[in-house]
Design an enzyme around this catalytic site. Structure first.
Site, mmCIF file in Angstrom:
data_model
loop_
_atom_site.group_PDB
_atom_site.id
_atom_site.type_symbol
_atom_site.label_atom_id
_atom_site.label_comp_id
_atom_site.label_asym_id
_atom_site.label_seq_id
_atom_site.Cartn_x
_atom_site.Cartn_y
_atom_site.Cartn_z
ATOM 1 N N VAL A 85 0.871 -1.167 0.000
ATOM 2 C CA VAL A 85 0.000 0.000 0.000
ATOM 3 C C VAL A 85 0.910 1.219 0.000
ATOM 4 C CG1 VAL A 85 -1.776 1.296 1.251
ATOM 5 C CG2 VAL A 85 -1.862 -1.208 1.208
ATOM 6 N N GLY A 91 -2.981 3.000 6.520
ATOM 7 C CA GLY A 91 -3.885 3.310 7.620
ATOM 8 C C GLY A 91 -5.323 3.496 7.165
ATOM 9 N N GLY A 93 -7.137 1.161 5.607
ATOM 10 C CA GLY A 93 -7.843 -0.110 5.515
ATOM 11 C C GLY A 93 -7.607 -0.878 4.227
ATOM 12 N N TYR A 129 -0.166 -7.751 10.608
ATOM 13 C CA TYR A 129 -0.563 -9.129 10.329
ATOM 14 C C TYR A 129 -1.021 -9.837 11.598
ATOM 15 C CZ TYR A 129 1.831 -8.397 5.856
ATOM 16 O OH TYR A 129 2.237 -7.922 4.640
#
Length: 162
Positions: A85, A91, A93, A129
Site C-alpha cells: 500500500v 492506515g 484499511g 498481520y
C-alpha cells in the site's frame, strides 16, 4: 475498493513493485519488466494473479499471489507474494481489504491456507498481520536459490532425469 487487476493496471503494478523493492531496501533486485508482468498475469497460461486497492479511483495498493499446494491437507492455498500500500494511503484499511479479499477467495474455493513471508525488521507489517490473527511460522526457515547458485545447480544435471 478492491478489484481484480486488468491489463491496463500493468504499468501501475510495475511502479508499485519498484516502490515496494525500495521500501524493502533492495531496489536493484526489482528487475521484472512490464512485459514480463503482463505475460505472467494475462498471458496464455497465467499463473499469477493480482488485486488492486483503489481510493477515489486511484490505485493505492496491490496484492500479487499464486496458488500453492499442501501435500498434507491435499488442497490448494494462496501464497501472497507481495502486498503493498502506498505510503500516503496507509492506515486507510486497504491492506486489510486486500487480505480480506484473498481470505474470501480461499473460503469460497475450499483453499485451507493463506500464507506469506515478511521481513524480520518490518515491525509495522508484523504488527498489522498479527492484529488480523496471522501467526509466524517460526519453526521454518525459508531457503532460496537464485542467480549463480541456481545456474550452477541446474547446470550440473543433478536431480531427476528428463
Amino acid at each position: 475498493m478492491i478489484r481484480t487487476a486488468t491489463p491496463d493496471d500493468v504499468p501501475v503494478l510495475h511502479a508499485m513493485i519498484r516502490e515496494l523493492a525500495a521500501y524493502e531496501k533492495e531496489p536493484e533486485q526489482a528487475r521484472a519488466t512490464e512485459e514480463q508482468l503482463r505475460e505472467a498475469l494475462f498471458g496464455e497460461r497465467p499463473a499469477v494473479f493480482a488485486h488492486v486497492a483503489e481510493a477515489d479511483g486511484e490505485p493505492v495498493g496491490f496484492a500479487l499471489w499464486f496458488l500453492n499446494f499442501s501435500t498434507w491437507r491435499g488442497v490448494h492455498g494462496i501464497y501472497l507474494e507481495d502486498l503493498y500500500v502506498r505510503p500516503h494511503a496507509r492506515g486507510g484499511g486497504h491492506g486489510r481489504a486486500l487480505l480480506t479479499e484473498l481470505a474470501r477467495i480461499c473460503v469460497a474455493r475450499g483453499y485451507e491456507r493463506l500464507e506469506w513471508a515478511v521481513l524480520n525488521w518490518n515491525a509495522p507489517s508484523i504488527g498489522f498481520y498479527e492484529s488480523l490473527g496471522a501467526r509466524p511460522q517460526d519453526e521454518w526457515t525459508t531457503y532460496r536459490l537464485t542467480d549463480g547458485a541456481l545456474a550452477a545447480l541446474g547446470g550440473t544435471g543433478a536431480g531427476s532425469e528428463d
